[in-house]
Design a protein around this motif. Structure first.
Motif, PDB file in Angstrom:
ATOM      1  N   THR A   7      40.804  41.145  37.940  1.00  0.00           N
ATOM      2  CA  THR A   7      40.160  40.560  39.121  1.00  0.00           C
ATOM      3  C   THR A   7      40.714  39.143  39.301  1.00  0.00           C
ATOM      4  N   GLY A   8      40.921  38.771  40.561  1.00  0.00           N
ATOM      5  CA  GLY A   8      41.626  37.510  40.802  1.00  0.00           C
ATOM      6  C   GLY A   8      43.086  37.632  40.384  1.00  0.00           C
ATOM      7  N   GLY A   9      43.627  38.838  40.513  1.00  0.00           N
ATOM      8  CA  GLY A   9      45.001  39.097  40.046  1.00  0.00           C
ATOM      9  C   GLY A   9      46.082  38.674  41.018  1.00  0.00           C
ATOM     10  N   THR A  10      45.685  37.983  42.100  1.00  0.00           N
ATOM     11  CA  THR A  10      46.703  37.571  43.085  1.00  0.00           C
ATOM     12  C   THR A  10      46.977  36.079  43.063  1.00  0.00           C
ATOM     13  N   ALA A  30      45.589  44.709  40.762  1.00  0.00           N
ATOM     14  CA  ALA A  30      45.094  43.359  41.019  1.00  0.00           C
ATOM     15  C   ALA A  30      44.032  43.426  42.112  1.00  0.00           C
ATOM     16  N   VAL A  31      42.849  42.903  41.801  1.00  0.00           N
ATOM     17  CA  VAL A  31      41.741  42.947  42.756  1.00  0.00           C
ATOM     18  C   VAL A  31      41.499  41.539  43.292  1.00  0.00           C
ATOM     19  N   ALA A  32      41.469  41.402  44.612  1.00  0.00           N
ATOM     20  CA  ALA A  32      41.161  40.102  45.218  1.00  0.00           C
ATOM     21  C   ALA A  32      40.786  40.338  46.679  1.00  0.00           C
ATOM     22  N   SER A  33      40.375  39.251  47.358  1.00  0.00           N
ATOM     23  CA  SER A  33      39.777  39.484  48.688  1.00  0.00           C
ATOM     24  C   SER A  33      40.734  39.284  49.852  1.00  0.00           C
ATOM     25  N   LYS A  36      46.571  38.340  52.423  1.00  0.00           N
ATOM     26  CA  LYS A  36      47.769  37.487  52.354  1.00  0.00           C
ATOM     27  C   LYS A  36      48.249  37.322  50.906  1.00  0.00           C
ATOM     28  N   LYS A  37      47.318  36.949  50.027  1.00  0.00           N
ATOM     29  CA  LYS A  37      47.715  36.775  48.616  1.00  0.00           C
ATOM     30  C   LYS A  37      48.072  38.120  47.995  1.00  0.00           C
ATOM     31  N   GLY A  38      47.371  39.171  48.427  1.00  0.00           N
ATOM     32  CA  GLY A  38      47.678  40.508  47.901  1.00  0.00           C
ATOM     33  C   GLY A  38      49.097  40.922  48.276  1.00  0.00           C
ATOM     34  N   VAL A  85      40.595  42.396  32.930  1.00  0.00           N
ATOM     35  CA  VAL A  85      40.637  40.932  32.884  1.00  0.00           C
ATOM     36  C   VAL A  85      39.814  40.381  34.044  1.00  0.00           C
ATOM     37  N   PHE A  86      38.908  39.471  33.733  1.00  0.00           N
ATOM     38  CA  PHE A  86      38.092  38.852  34.783  1.00  0.00           C
ATOM     39  C   PHE A  86      38.611  37.448  35.082  1.00  0.00           C
ATOM     40  N   GLY A  87      39.118  37.265  36.302  1.00  0.00           N
ATOM     41  CA  GLY A  87      39.597  35.936  36.695  1.00  0.00           C
ATOM     42  C   GLY A  87      39.239  35.561  38.115  1.00  0.00           C
ATOM     43  N   ALA A  88      38.471  36.420  38.812  1.00  0.00           N
ATOM     44  CA  ALA A  88      38.129  36.090  40.208  1.00  0.00           C
ATOM     45  C   ALA A  88      37.130  34.945  40.239  1.00  0.00           C
ATOM     46  N   GLN A  89      37.395  33.996  41.060  1.00  0.00           N
ATOM     47  CA  GLN A  89      36.490  32.860  41.224  1.00  0.00           C
ATOM     48  C   GLN A  89      36.789  32.157  42.537  1.00  0.00           C
ATOM     49  N   ARG A  90      35.814  31.492  43.077  1.00  0.00           N
ATOM     50  CA  ARG A  90      36.011  30.596  44.215  1.00  0.00           C
ATOM     51  C   ARG A  90      34.890  29.579  44.196  1.00  0.00           C
ATOM     52  N   SER A 112      29.751  40.247  39.305  1.00  0.00           N
ATOM     53  CA  SER A 112      30.886  41.196  39.440  1.00  0.00           C
ATOM     54  C   SER A 112      31.412  41.578  38.055  1.00  0.00           C
ATOM     55  N   ARG A 113      31.328  40.659  37.090  1.00  0.00           N
ATOM     56  CA  ARG A 113      31.816  40.941  35.726  1.00  0.00           C
ATOM     57  C   ARG A 113      30.840  41.865  35.001  1.00  0.00           C
ATOM     58  N   PHE A 114      29.569  41.712  35.314  1.00  0.00           N
ATOM     59  CA  PHE A 114      28.560  42.631  34.752  1.00  0.00           C
ATOM     60  C   PHE A 114      28.812  44.043  35.289  1.00  0.00           C
ATOM     61  N   ASN A 191      38.109  30.553  27.134  1.00  0.00           N
ATOM     62  CA  ASN A 191      38.152  29.319  27.916  1.00  0.00           C
ATOM     63  C   ASN A 191      39.578  28.747  27.857  1.00  0.00           C
ATOM     64  N   PRO A 192      40.298  28.751  28.983  1.00  0.00           N
ATOM     65  CA  PRO A 192      41.683  28.260  28.972  1.00  0.00           C
ATOM     66  C   PRO A 192      41.769  26.735  29.060  1.00  0.00           C
ATOM     67  N   MET A 193      40.604  26.059  29.221  1.00  0.00           N
ATOM     68  CA  MET A 193      40.539  24.623  29.522  1.00  0.00           C
ATOM     69  C   MET A 193      41.274  24.368  30.847  1.00  0.00           C
ATOM     70  N   MET A 194      41.723  23.162  31.085  1.00  0.00           N
ATOM     71  CA  MET A 194      42.212  22.859  32.440  1.00  0.00           C
ATOM     72  C   MET A 194      43.618  23.444  32.698  1.00  0.00           C
TER      73      MET A 194
HETATM   74  N1  LIG Z   1      41.916  26.821  36.315  1.00  0.00           N
HETATM   75  C1  LIG Z   1      41.188  26.261  35.373  1.00  0.00           C
HETATM   76  O1  LIG Z   1      41.359  25.052  35.043  1.00  0.00           O
HETATM   77  C2  LIG Z   1      40.104  27.039  34.666  1.00  0.00           C
HETATM   78  C3  LIG Z   1      39.399  26.417  33.611  1.00  0.00           C
HETATM   79  C4  LIG Z   1      38.411  27.156  32.943  1.00  0.00           C
HETATM   80  C5  LIG Z   1      38.123  28.454  33.331  1.00  0.00           C
HETATM   81  N2  LIG Z   1      38.824  29.006  34.378  1.00  0.00           N
HETATM   82  C6  LIG Z   1      38.490  30.395  34.759  1.00  0.00           C
HETATM   83  O2  LIG Z   1      39.672  31.170  34.737  1.00  0.00           O
HETATM   84  C7  LIG Z   1      39.594  32.222  35.715  1.00  0.00           C
HETATM   85  C8  LIG Z   1      40.849  32.220  36.562  1.00  0.00           C
HETATM   86  O3  LIG Z   1      40.897  30.960  37.239  1.00  0.00           O
HETATM   87  P1  LIG Z   1      42.173  30.506  38.095  1.00  0.00           P
HETATM   88  O4  LIG Z   1      42.036  29.010  38.200  1.00  0.00           O
HETATM   89  O5  LIG Z   1      43.396  31.096  37.536  1.00  0.00           O
HETATM   90  O6  LIG Z   1      41.827  31.167  39.516  1.00  0.00           O
HETATM   91  P2  LIG Z   1      42.477  30.880  40.972  1.00  0.00           P
HETATM   92  O7  LIG Z   1      43.878  30.444  40.856  1.00  0.00           O
HETATM   93  O8  LIG Z   1      41.513  30.002  41.735  1.00  0.00           O
HETATM   94  O9  LIG Z   1      42.443  32.357  41.605  1.00  0.00           O
HETATM   95  C9  LIG Z   1      41.220  32.949  41.924  1.00  0.00           C
HETATM   96  C10 LIG Z   1      41.446  34.405  42.264  1.00  0.00           C
HETATM   97  O10 LIG Z   1      40.177  34.969  42.614  1.00  0.00           O
HETATM   98  C11 LIG Z   1      40.310  35.682  43.836  1.00  0.00           C
HETATM   99  N3  LIG Z   1      39.039  35.670  44.576  1.00  0.00           N
HETATM  100  C12 LIG Z   1      38.420  34.602  45.143  1.00  0.00           C
HETATM  101  N4  LIG Z   1      37.310  34.996  45.790  1.00  0.00           N
HETATM  102  C13 LIG Z   1      37.227  36.343  45.621  1.00  0.00           C
HETATM  103  C14 LIG Z   1      36.315  37.339  46.067  1.00  0.00           C
HETATM  104  N5  LIG Z   1      35.251  37.027  46.834  1.00  0.00           N
HETATM  105  N6  LIG Z   1      36.539  38.630  45.735  1.00  0.00           N
HETATM  106  C15 LIG Z   1      37.613  38.962  44.973  1.00  0.00           C
HETATM  107  N7  LIG Z   1      38.510  38.076  44.511  1.00  0.00           N
HETATM  108  C16 LIG Z   1      38.321  36.775  44.835  1.00  0.00           C
HETATM  109  C17 LIG Z   1      41.412  34.920  44.581  1.00  0.00           C
HETATM  110  O11 LIG Z   1      42.051  35.699  45.588  1.00  0.00           O
HETATM  111  P3  LIG Z   1      41.473  35.694  47.125  1.00  0.00           P
HETATM  112  O12 LIG Z   1      41.240  34.281  47.492  1.00  0.00           O
HETATM  113  O13 LIG Z   1      42.508  36.381  47.916  1.00  0.00           O
HETATM  114  O14 LIG Z   1      40.219  36.507  47.053  1.00  0.00           O
HETATM  115  C18 LIG Z   1      42.382  34.649  43.438  1.00  0.00           C
HETATM  116  O15 LIG Z   1      43.183  35.784  43.205  1.00  0.00           O
HETATM  117  C19 LIG Z   1      38.304  31.975  36.485  1.00  0.00           C
HETATM  118  O16 LIG Z   1      37.297  32.815  36.018  1.00  0.00           O
HETATM  119  C20 LIG Z   1      37.958  30.530  36.176  1.00  0.00           C
HETATM  120  O17 LIG Z   1      36.570  30.286  36.251  1.00  0.00           O
HETATM  121  C21 LIG Z   1      39.779  28.336  35.050  1.00  0.00           C
END
Ligand SMILES: NC(=O)c1ccc[n+]([C@@H]2O[C@H](COP(=O)([O-])OP(=O)(O)OC[C@H]3O[C@@H](n4cnc5c(N)ncnc54)[C@H](OP(=O)(O)O)[C@@H]3O)[C@@H](O)[C@H]2O)c1
Length: 275
Positions: A7-10, A30-33, A36-38, A85-90, A112-114, A191-194
């Motif tokens: 999830t968040g694979g784009t 790869a699941v995402a919304s 364009k990114k898909g 893998v769970f990575g979708a976030q906004r 969604s992860r549950f 936790n990947p940190m920043m």
């Molecule tokens: N980056 C960091 O510093 C950091 C730190 C700690 C933890 N994390 C965690 O690591 C994970 C990955 O983070 P990232 O920073 O790599 O993410 P990211 O670059 O912001 O990518 C987020 C992904 O989620 C998708 N998404 C957003 N809204 C969605 C929806 N409503 N339905 C389905 N998909 C959706 C996006 O695609 P669309 O917009 O097309 O939907 C995109 O593919 C997250 O769980 C985050 O909380 C990140």
């Protein structure tokens, strides 16, 4: 050939992981919304000669309809799932409520992860070494469950919602083997940190600029962030649930991983989904 559902694979780490697995010959859903990114993900997959092993599944994972449609589509596409893998976030600076009446961050980051984790148990159980990799925030910024107001009607901030979702994911991992006691599925909270991704894009301007600047000073690139995640997916620890901050394994002894709270949240969430 292994099959990964991401999830968040784009974008960000999800996309980095997906392209890594495609390069080595695996199949990636790869699941995402956004289309364009898909589309961009599929183009990159084709450019590395993996177009036939890459699937973009468009779904809004903040809604129960999107979560259930994802489960149905994955079942059509793959009998066995090796890695989920769970990575979708906004990030949402202002409180929003989904069509199900649930606060957006709670729905997307946690619910969604549950739903997907429990919903894909059978497909995962058919794999040799099945793993759920929940990329979230164990051992990171503090935050807590607002038990009396999980959808944060009072005092919403985007950060409070994100931190609550992090703690909810800690408990989701702890509750997983309670629901599936004899499972071979290994649940990794990571936790990947920043990391320098699109994460800061939805922030209001001053906050976005500061976060991006901090990312350049303290953060890592996606390329540097994903090797430990790949390693954990390839060789998961023997224990049913583990938590890591980068490569450091965290003891599951702090209150963030309290088993009673895990069961409490699991029960509340199951009721919420059924309603
Ligand atoms: N980056 C960091 O510093 C950091 C730190 C700690 C933890 N994390 C965690 O690591 C994970 C990955 O983070 P990232 O920073 O790599 O993410 P990211 O670059 O912001 O990518 C987020 C992904 O989620 C998708 N998404 C957003 N809204 C969605 C929806 N409503 N339905 C389905 N998909 C959706 C996006 O695609 P669309 O917009 O097309 O939907 C995109 O593919 C997250 O769980 C985050 O909380 C990140």
């Amino acid at each position: 050939m292994r099959t990964y559902v991401i999830t968040g694979g784009t974008d960000g780490m999800g996309k980095g992981l997906g392209l890594h697995f495609l390069r080595r010959g695996d199949q990636v859903i790869a699941v995402a919304s956004s289309a364009k990114k898909g589309g961009a993900f599929l183009q990159e997959a084709a450019a590395i000669g993996a177009g036939e092993r890459a699937v973009f599944l468009r779904a809004d994972l903040s809604t129960l309809t999107g979560m259930r449609a994802t489960l149905a589509r994955v079942a059509d596409l793959a009998d066995t799932v090796d890695g989920l893998v769970f990575g979708a976030q906004r990030f949402r600076p202002r409180r929003e409520v989904t069509e199900d009446g649930i606060e957006f961050t709670f729905a997307l980051h946690y619910l969604s992860r549950f739903v997907l984790g429990h919903g894909l148990v059978d497909a995962l159980a058919r794999a040799d070494t099945p793993v759920i990799m929940n990329i979230c925030g164990p051992g990171g910024f503090p935050g807590r469950l607002h038990w009396d107001d999980l959808t944060l009607r009072e005092g919403y901030t985007g950060t409070r919602a994100a931190m609550q979702a992090s703690r909810a994911n800690d408990l989701l991992g702890v509750a997983f083997p309670h629901r599936h006691p004899n499972t071979r599925i290994r649940y990794v909270l990571y936790n990947p940190m920043m990391v320098r991704t699109a994460m800061a894009d939805p922030l209001p301007a001053p906050h976005r600029i500061l976060t991006k600047a901090a990312g350049f000073v303290f953060g890592r690139s996606v390329a540097r962030a994903i090797p430990p995640i790949v390693q954990l997916l390839d060789e998961p620890p023997g224990d049913p649930v583990t938590a890591f901050r980068r490569r450091t394994r965290l003891p599951l002894t702090s209150k963030d991983f309290d088993p009673d709270n895990a069961i409490r949240l699991d029960t509340l969430t199951a009721e919420l989904v059924q309603r």
